[in-house]
Motif scaffolding. Sequence first.
Motif, PDB file in Angstrom:
ATOM      1  N   GLU A   1      -7.055  15.702 -11.108  1.00 11.98           N
ATOM      2  CA  GLU A   1      -6.077  15.355 -10.079  1.00 11.98           C
ATOM      3  C   GLU A   1      -4.634  15.401 -10.571  1.00 11.98           C
ATOM      4  O   GLU A   1      -3.707  15.389  -9.762  1.00 11.98           O
ATOM      5  N   ASN A   2      -4.435  15.446 -11.887  1.00 14.62           N
ATOM      6  CA  ASN A   2      -3.079  15.444 -12.416  1.00 14.62           C
ATOM      7  C   ASN A   2      -2.617  16.818 -12.893  1.00 14.62           C
ATOM      8  O   ASN A   2      -1.604  16.924 -13.585  1.00 14.62           O
ATOM      9  N   THR A   3      -3.359  17.849 -12.533  1.00 23.26           N
ATOM     10  CA  THR A   3      -2.944  19.228 -12.798  1.00 23.26           C
ATOM     11  C   THR A   3      -2.945  19.983 -11.476  1.00 23.26           C
ATOM     12  O   THR A   3      -3.984  20.090 -10.815  1.00 23.26           O
ATOM     13  N   LEU A   4      -1.790  20.485 -11.082  1.00 21.77           N
ATOM     14  CA  LEU A   4      -1.611  21.055  -9.745  1.00 21.77           C
ATOM     15  C   LEU A   4      -2.588  22.179  -9.451  1.00 21.77           C
ATOM     16  O   LEU A   4      -3.152  22.264  -8.353  1.00 21.77           O
ATOM     17  N   SER A   5      -2.834  23.047 -10.415  1.00 20.71           N
ATOM     18  CA  SER A   5      -3.700  24.203 -10.178  1.00 20.71           C
ATOM     19  C   SER A   5      -5.170  23.832 -10.026  1.00 20.71           C
ATOM     20  O   SER A   5      -5.962  24.633  -9.514  1.00 20.71           O
ATOM     21  N   LEU A   6      -5.534  22.626 -10.459  1.00 18.81           N
ATOM     22  CA  LEU A   6      -6.937  22.211 -10.425  1.00 18.81           C
ATOM     23  C   LEU A   6      -7.268  21.310  -9.239  1.00 18.81           C
ATOM     24  O   LEU A   6      -8.446  21.006  -9.002  1.00 18.81           O
ATOM     25  N   ILE A   7      -6.261  20.881  -8.505  1.00 21.07           N
ATOM     26  CA  ILE A   7      -6.493  20.003  -7.353  1.00 21.07           C
ATOM     27  C   ILE A   7      -7.359  20.666  -6.274  1.00 21.07           C
ATOM     28  O   ILE A   7      -8.164  19.977  -5.621  1.00 21.07           O
ATOM     29  N   PRO A   8      -7.256  21.997  -6.031  1.00 21.85           N
ATOM     30  CA  PRO A   8      -8.177  22.620  -5.049  1.00 21.85           C
ATOM     31  C   PRO A   8      -9.650  22.375  -5.341  1.00 21.85           C
ATOM     32  O   PRO A   8     -10.464  22.364  -4.410  1.00 21.85           O
ATOM     33  N   ILE A   9     -10.014  22.184  -6.605  1.00 17.25           N
ATOM     34  CA  ILE A   9     -11.402  21.868  -6.934  1.00 17.25           C
ATOM     35  C   ILE A   9     -11.790  20.534  -6.308  1.00 17.25           C
ATOM     36  O   ILE A   9     -12.885  20.372  -5.749  1.00 17.25           O
ATOM     37  N   LEU A  10     -10.883  19.571  -6.387  1.00 21.67           N
ATOM     38  CA  LEU A  10     -11.145  18.257  -5.800  1.00 21.67           C
ATOM     39  C   LEU A  10     -11.197  18.332  -4.276  1.00 21.67           C
ATOM     40  O   LEU A  10     -11.975  17.601  -3.646  1.00 21.67           O
TER      41      LEU A  10
ATOM     42  N   ASN B   1       0.841  -1.196   0.000  1.00 21.39           N
ATOM     43  CA  ASN B   1       0.000   0.000   0.000  1.00 21.39           C
ATOM     44  C   ASN B   1       0.875   1.244   0.000  1.00 21.39           C
ATOM     45  O   ASN B   1       1.952   1.259   0.587  1.00 21.39           O
ATOM     46  N   MET B   2       0.403   2.291  -0.645  1.00 22.34           N
ATOM     47  CA  MET B   2       1.170   3.523  -0.738  1.00 22.34           C
ATOM     48  C   MET B   2       0.220   4.705  -0.560  1.00 22.34           C
ATOM     49  O   MET B   2      -0.773   4.832  -1.286  1.00 22.34           O
ATOM     50  N   THR B   3       0.522   5.567   0.429  1.00 18.73           N
ATOM     51  CA  THR B   3      -0.271   6.767   0.679  1.00 18.73           C
ATOM     52  C   THR B   3       0.598   7.991   0.445  1.00 18.73           C
ATOM     53  O   THR B   3       1.681   8.114   1.014  1.00 18.73           O
ATOM     54  N   VAL B   4       0.121   8.880  -0.430  1.00 18.24           N
ATOM     55  CA  VAL B   4       0.885  10.079  -0.777  1.00 18.24           C
ATOM     56  C   VAL B   4      -0.051  11.283  -0.828  1.00 18.24           C
ATOM     57  O   VAL B   4      -1.276  11.134  -0.891  1.00 18.24           O
ATOM     58  N   PHE B   5       0.547  12.475  -0.808  1.00 18.65           N
ATOM     59  CA  PHE B   5      -0.216  13.681  -1.080  1.00 18.65           C
ATOM     60  C   PHE B   5      -0.596  13.696  -2.559  1.00 18.65           C
ATOM     61  O   PHE B   5       0.209  13.324  -3.417  1.00 18.65           O
ATOM     62  N   MET B   6      -1.782  14.134  -2.861  1.00 19.75           N
ATOM     63  CA  MET B   6      -2.194  14.171  -4.264  1.00 19.75           C
ATOM     64  C   MET B   6      -1.318  15.114  -5.073  1.00 19.75           C
ATOM     65  O   MET B   6      -1.132  14.933  -6.284  1.00 19.75           O
ATOM     66  N   GLU B   7      -0.771  16.139  -4.421  1.00 23.30           N
ATOM     67  CA  GLU B   7       0.085  17.102  -5.129  1.00 23.30           C
ATOM     68  C   GLU B   7       1.466  16.552  -5.463  1.00 23.30           C
ATOM     69  O   GLU B   7       2.226  17.176  -6.206  1.00 23.30           O
ATOM     70  N   THR B   8       1.831  15.373  -4.941  1.00 22.43           N
ATOM     71  CA  THR B   8       3.151  14.803  -5.163  1.00 22.43           C
ATOM     72  C   THR B   8       3.405  14.560  -6.647  1.00 22.43           C
ATOM     73  O   THR B   8       2.587  13.953  -7.344  1.00 22.43           O
ATOM     74  N   ASN B   9       4.536  15.051  -7.135  1.00 22.92           N
ATOM     75  CA  ASN B   9       4.960  14.882  -8.539  1.00 22.92           C
ATOM     76  C   ASN B   9       3.966  15.497  -9.537  1.00 22.92           C
ATOM     77  O   ASN B   9       3.920  15.090 -10.696  1.00 22.92           O
ATOM     78  N   LYS B  10       3.194  16.466  -9.076  1.00 23.89           N
ATOM     79  CA  LYS B  10       2.246  17.113  -9.969  1.00 23.89           C
ATOM     80  C   LYS B  10       2.740  18.501 -10.364  1.00 23.89           C
ATOM     81  O   LYS B  10       3.427  19.166  -9.586  1.00 23.89           O
TER      82      LYS B  10
END
Length: 338
Positions: A77-86, A4-13
Amino acid sequence: MSLNMTVFMETNKSDRILKWTFIQMIYGFLTLTLMIYFLFLFGLSKKYTNSFYRVLQLDLLTNILCYINTWFSFRLENTLSLIPILKFVEDKLPGFLTFSEYFNFWFLHMQFLTAVSMSFNRLLSVYYPEGLSKWKIKYKVIIRILTSNPYSRIFLQIVTYWYVIYGLQLCVVSFFLTLLIRRPVYEIFLLDNCLMVTAYRENLSWFIDLSAFFSAAYFIILLFAGLIIAFLISKKVLEVTSSDKGIGKKLTRIAVAYCFVYLGILLWSIFSSINTHYQLIKAADVDLQSLYLGFSTDMMTLSLPYILLIFDENVRKSVIPKRFKKIVIKTPKICWIT
């Protein structure tokens, strides 16, 4: 090593695919508007009373909901500027983003079932025109509720149409197929105002391989079912008239067109399965993976309106203004003088 792997969604974005994401948004929502227009057109216009257009509405509704779901399941989820929407969505609707990931697999089956239903509907309408007309009958469901008073009864009458029941059946079949997934696969949640993603690698690998298997199977079924049904309809028409009036060729082209647009999902599913085992795409390029996935799913999800405009004369007449329907080109007469 933990599976299992838990990461921040912003990681590598990053925002390097932001421009392409907006391009997908522009043509996607323009096509979405056209699909919604067709959905209401087929339901309200008296020209489209044939049962085929009811199945077509099911397919349109499926593709509309599928396209909207893709924005929550992998595009944003794969665009850093759009993650706040999620983040906002997860804050207001906890668990919605996790379920949207599973909905992708559900829509995979629904898209196939509605697409193949259109082909079989065409076949039934030719071989059993009288039996198919019964599909227009309303089905009444009466529920009798007994109260404490044996002499009083409450009746609840629900009036619905065949295509509502048929659509619900397809939903149930697709749901049972999703039970093949080993859960959990993904888990998305908020932690200290940060969006976290937990991926269960072993289950994720099974999920991707299963998607590739069904994509390949559905592609083969759509191709052969479309070609065989086109042949059977052409043969049936020839029994009645001396010529099939090009119906066989038309249905064959539609079948090939459907298989072509489905090819994007097939190729991407197979590639994703191989990538899971051999890591062809680096973790830093996961945003590019999402971008390519968006284009491949759009081939299937957004193609139906344009296939209708190309192959369905009734639809084309309803959408294209009369002044553009006929372009008369006058060729000059050539006189030979000897």
